[in-house]
Write a protein that holds these residues in place. Structure first.
Motif, PDB file in Angstrom:
ATOM      1  N   ILE A  64       0.857  -1.192   0.000  1.00 11.39           N
ATOM      2  CA  ILE A  64       0.000   0.000   0.000  1.00 11.39           C
ATOM      3  C   ILE A  64       0.890   1.239   0.000  1.00 11.39           C
ATOM      4  O   ILE A  64       1.676   1.459   0.936  1.00 11.39           O
ATOM      5  N   GLY A  65       0.792   2.027  -1.072  1.00  8.10           N
ATOM      6  CA  GLY A  65       1.615   3.225  -1.223  1.00  8.10           C
ATOM      7  C   GLY A  65       2.581   3.031  -2.377  1.00  8.10           C
ATOM      8  O   GLY A  65       3.778   2.780  -2.163  1.00  8.10           O
ATOM      9  N   GLY A  66       2.080   3.137  -3.587  1.00  5.15           N
ATOM     10  CA  GLY A  66       2.928   2.908  -4.766  1.00  5.15           C
ATOM     11  C   GLY A  66       3.697   4.151  -5.159  1.00  5.15           C
ATOM     12  O   GLY A  66       3.584   4.672  -6.266  1.00  5.15           O
ATOM     13  N   GLY A  67       4.526   4.628  -4.240  1.00  9.29           N
ATOM     14  CA  GLY A  67       5.396   5.769  -4.521  1.00  9.29           C
ATOM     15  C   GLY A  67       6.821   5.287  -4.756  1.00  9.29           C
ATOM     16  O   GLY A  67       7.045   4.179  -5.240  1.00  9.29           O
ATOM     17  N   ASN A  68       7.774   6.104  -4.357  1.00 14.89           N
ATOM     18  CA  ASN A  68       9.184   5.778  -4.636  1.00 14.89           C
ATOM     19  C   ASN A  68       9.590   4.423  -4.067  1.00 14.89           C
ATOM     20  O   ASN A  68      10.136   3.574  -4.766  1.00 14.89           O
ATOM     21  N   LEU A  69       9.305   4.222  -2.789  1.00 14.38           N
ATOM     22  CA  LEU A  69       9.752   2.969  -2.165  1.00 14.38           C
ATOM     23  C   LEU A  69       8.854   1.790  -2.551  1.00 14.38           C
ATOM     24  O   LEU A  69       9.353   0.707  -2.881  1.00 14.38           O
ATOM     25  N   VAL A 107       7.063   1.205  -5.191  1.00 12.80           N
ATOM     26  CA  VAL A 107       7.314   0.750  -6.567  1.00 12.80           C
ATOM     27  C   VAL A 107       8.647   0.012  -6.641  1.00 12.80           C
ATOM     28  O   VAL A 107       8.778  -1.027  -7.305  1.00 12.80           O
ATOM     29  N   SER A 108       9.626   0.534  -5.947  1.00 12.65           N
ATOM     30  CA  SER A 108      10.941  -0.111  -5.982  1.00 12.65           C
ATOM     31  C   SER A 108      10.886  -1.524  -5.389  1.00 12.65           C
ATOM     32  O   SER A 108      11.460  -2.469  -5.943  1.00 12.65           O
ATOM     33  N   ILE A 109      10.129  -1.692  -4.304  1.00 11.82           N
ATOM     34  CA  ILE A 109       9.990  -3.035  -3.705  1.00 11.82           C
ATOM     35  C   ILE A 109       9.208  -3.942  -4.666  1.00 11.82           C
ATOM     36  O   ILE A 109       9.583  -5.105  -4.891  1.00 11.82           O
ATOM     37  N   ALA A 110       8.140  -3.404  -5.242  1.00  6.99           N
ATOM     38  CA  ALA A 110       7.324  -4.213  -6.158  1.00  6.99           C
ATOM     39  C   ALA A 110       8.170  -4.705  -7.332  1.00  6.99           C
ATOM     40  O   ALA A 110       8.142  -5.890  -7.685  1.00  6.99           O
ATOM     41  N   VAL A 151       0.112  -3.623  -5.937  1.00  6.61           N
ATOM     42  CA  VAL A 151       0.497  -2.301  -5.415  1.00  6.61           C
ATOM     43  C   VAL A 151      -0.686  -1.361  -5.551  1.00  6.61           C
ATOM     44  O   VAL A 151      -1.322  -1.336  -6.595  1.00  6.61           O
ATOM     45  N   THR A 152      -0.932  -0.596  -4.488  1.00 10.36           N
ATOM     46  CA  THR A 152      -2.026   0.377  -4.576  1.00 10.36           C
ATOM     47  C   THR A 152      -1.510   1.803  -4.338  1.00 10.36           C
ATOM     48  O   THR A 152      -0.510   2.003  -3.651  1.00 10.36           O
ATOM     49  N   ARG A 153      -2.175   2.721  -4.943  1.00  8.44           N
ATOM     50  CA  ARG A 153      -2.049   4.154  -4.615  1.00  8.44           C
ATOM     51  C   ARG A 153      -3.304   4.823  -5.135  1.00  8.44           C
ATOM     52  O   ARG A 153      -4.035   4.226  -5.930  1.00  8.44           O
ATOM     53  N   ARG A 154      -3.536   6.055  -4.667  1.00 14.92           N
ATOM     54  CA  ARG A 154      -4.832   6.643  -5.006  1.00 14.92           C
ATOM     55  C   ARG A 154      -4.961   6.933  -6.499  1.00 14.92           C
ATOM     56  O   ARG A 154      -5.947   6.590  -7.121  1.00 14.92           O
ATOM     57  N   ASN A 155      -3.934   7.535  -7.086  1.00 20.90           N
ATOM     58  CA  ASN A 155      -3.955   7.788  -8.528  1.00 20.90           C
ATOM     59  C   ASN A 155      -2.915   6.883  -9.186  1.00 20.90           C
ATOM     60  O   ASN A 155      -1.707   7.077  -8.981  1.00 20.90           O
ATOM     61  N   THR A 156      -3.377   5.923  -9.956  1.00 19.39           N
ATOM     62  CA  THR A 156      -2.452   4.885 -10.448  1.00 19.39           C
ATOM     63  C   THR A 156      -1.855   5.176 -11.830  1.00 19.39           C
ATOM     64  O   THR A 156      -1.078   4.362 -12.341  1.00 19.39           O
ATOM     65  N   ALA A 157      -2.231   6.327 -12.414  1.00 21.73           N
ATOM     66  CA  ALA A 157      -1.815   6.563 -13.811  1.00 21.73           C
ATOM     67  C   ALA A 157      -0.306   6.373 -14.001  1.00 21.73           C
ATOM     68  O   ALA A 157       0.134   5.719 -14.949  1.00 21.73           O
ATOM     69  N   ILE A 176       1.774   4.565 -12.427  1.00 21.32           N
ATOM     70  CA  ILE A 176       2.387   3.254 -12.128  1.00 21.32           C
ATOM     71  C   ILE A 176       1.704   2.102 -12.884  1.00 21.32           C
ATOM     72  O   ILE A 176       1.977   0.943 -12.600  1.00 21.32           O
ATOM     73  N   GLN A 177       0.860   2.451 -13.849  1.00 21.90           N
ATOM     74  CA  GLN A 177       0.199   1.391 -14.629  1.00 21.90           C
ATOM     75  C   GLN A 177       1.225   0.509 -15.344  1.00 21.90           C
ATOM     76  O   GLN A 177       0.997  -0.677 -15.567  1.00 21.90           O
TER      77      GLN A 177
END
Ligand SMILES: NC(=O)C1=CN([C@@H]2O[C@H](COP(=O)(O)OP(=O)(O)OC[C@H]3O[C@@H](n4cnc5c(N)ncnc54)[C@H](O)[C@@H]3O)[C@@H](O)[C@H]2O)C=CC1
Ligand SMILES: O=C(O)[C@@H]1CCC=N1
Length: 258
Positions: free
Chosen positions: A6-11, A13-16, A30-36, A38-39
Motif C-alpha cells: 500500500i503506497g505505490g510511490g518511490n519505495l 514501486v521499488s519493492i514491487a 500495489v495500490t495508490r490513489r492515482n495509479t496513472a 504506475i500502470q
C-alpha cells in the motif's frame, strides 16, 4: 507468497519491481490513489489498483510504504478486512510499539527499512520484529534477502538504520554527483564523468563487501607516497569531508527522532 503493497510511490514501486525481478515466485499487488503513473508495473506482472482493499484478502503480507501521516487513514480502511494478517511497515519513525497500538495488538507486525535499490536487488534492508511474531517474520526476511541484504537488527537501531541504509542512498549519490562535477572541471564530458564516478564507487563497494576489510586498508593500496591521491584526500579532510558526513548523518537521525 502474495504481497500487498500500500503506497505505490518511490519505495513501494521499488519493492514491487524488486520482487517481480528477483523474487519471482511471489505475486505482488500495489495500490495508490492515482495509479496513472504506475500502470506500467503491470508489464512486470504486478497488479496495480487504486483500491487499497483490492486482492488484500488473499495477501500473506501487507506492506505499508506510505508517509507517517497516512498510516491512521490507511489502517482504518484495511484493518476490518485483514484479520490476523501480517503487517510489515517501512514507515520511517513508526516504532513496533506504535504499530502494535494502532493495530490493537491483534496482528503480527514487522518493521522493515529497505532502500530504493530494492528495484535492482541491491537494497540494504534492515528488519526487526517482536519475538512473538518471529515465525511470521522469517518469510519476509527471506523475501528481502532476495532484494539485497536483510539483517535482523535490534529495534532500538531502526531509526539509525533508516539514516544509514535508506537516506544513505542519497548521500552516496551526492558523493557521485560531486565527483562528476569535478570530473567535468578536469576535462570530461558529463556523461563520461558520471560513468567513471559511478563505476568507481561500485568497484570500491564491491571490494569492501568481498574482502571484508576496513576501508583504510584499501585506501592504503591506492595512496602512493607523495602521490596525487593522498594530497587530494588530505585536502578533502582539511575541508571537513568525513566530519560533514558524520554531522549530516547525525542531523538526519535527530530529524527522525523528532
Ligand atoms: N523513499 C525512500 O527511499 C524510502 C522511504 N521510506 C519510507 O517509506 C514511506 C514512503 O516513502 P516514499 O515512497 O518516498 O513516499 P512517496 O510519497 O513517494 O510514496 C507514498 C505513496 O503513497 C501513496 N498514498 C498516499 N495516501 C495513500 C492512501 N490513502 N492509500 C494508498 N496510497 C496512498 C501516495 O500516492 C504515494 O504514491 C515513508 O514513510 C518513508 O519514510 C523508507 C525507506 C526509504
Ligand atoms: O527522507 C525520508 O524521510 C525517507 C526515510 C528514509 C529515506 N527517505
Amino acid at each position: 507468497m502474495k504481497v500487498h503493497i500500500i503506497g505505490g510511490g518511490n519505495l513501494g514501486v521499488s519493492i514491487a519491481l524488486g520482487i517481480a525481478k528477483f523474487s519471482k515466485s511471489n505475486q505482488v499487488t500495489v495500490t495508490r490513489r492515482n495509479t496513472a503513473s504506475i500502470q506500467y508495473l503491470s508489464e512486470y506482472g504486478i497488479t496495480v489498483s487504486s483500491d487499497n482493499k483490492h486482492n488484500i484478502q488473499e495477501a500473506d503480507v501487507v506492506i505499508l510504504t506510505i508517509k507517517p501521516y497516512q498510516v491512521d487513514i490507511v489502517l482504518a480502511e484495511i484493518l476490518p478486512v485483514i484479520q490476523g494478517k501480517t503487517i510489515a511497515s517501512a514507515v520511517s519513525g513508526l516504532s513496533l510499539d506504535m504499530l502494535q497500538e494502532k493495530t490493537n495488538n491483534e496482528y503480527p507486525v514487522i518493521r522493515i527499512m529497505p532502500n530504493i535499490a530494492a528495484q535492482f536487488g541491491e537494497s540494504a534492508t534492515c528488519i526487526s520484529f517482536p519475538e512473538k511474531d518471529r515465525e511470521k517474520a522469517l518469510p519476509i526476511v527471506d523475501l528481502f534477502q532476495d532484494l539485497g541484504t536483510a539483517p535482523v537488527i535490534d529495534e532500538k537501531l531502526m531509526d539509525a538504520a533508516t539514516v544509514l541504509g535508506a537516506c544513505g542512498t542519497a548521500y552516496a549519490l551526492r558523493y557521485i554527483r560531486a565527483s562528476m562535477q569535478a570530473g567535468i572541471e578536469i576535462g570530461f564530458d558529463s556523461q563520461t564523468a558520471l560513468a567513471i564516478a559511478a563505476q568507481t564507487v561500485k568497484g570500491a563497494a564491491k571490494m569492501l563487501l568481498e574482502e571484508k576489510v576496513h576501508p583504510e586498508q584499501l585506501i592504503d593500496r591506492v595512496t602512493t607516497p607523495q602521490g596525487c591521491t593522498i594530497v587530494g584526500l588530505n585536502e578533502m579532510e582539511h575541508n571537513g569531508f568525513s566530519s560533514s558526513l558524520i554531522k549530516g548523518i547525525k542531523t538526519s537521525l535527530k530529524q527522525i527522532k523528532g
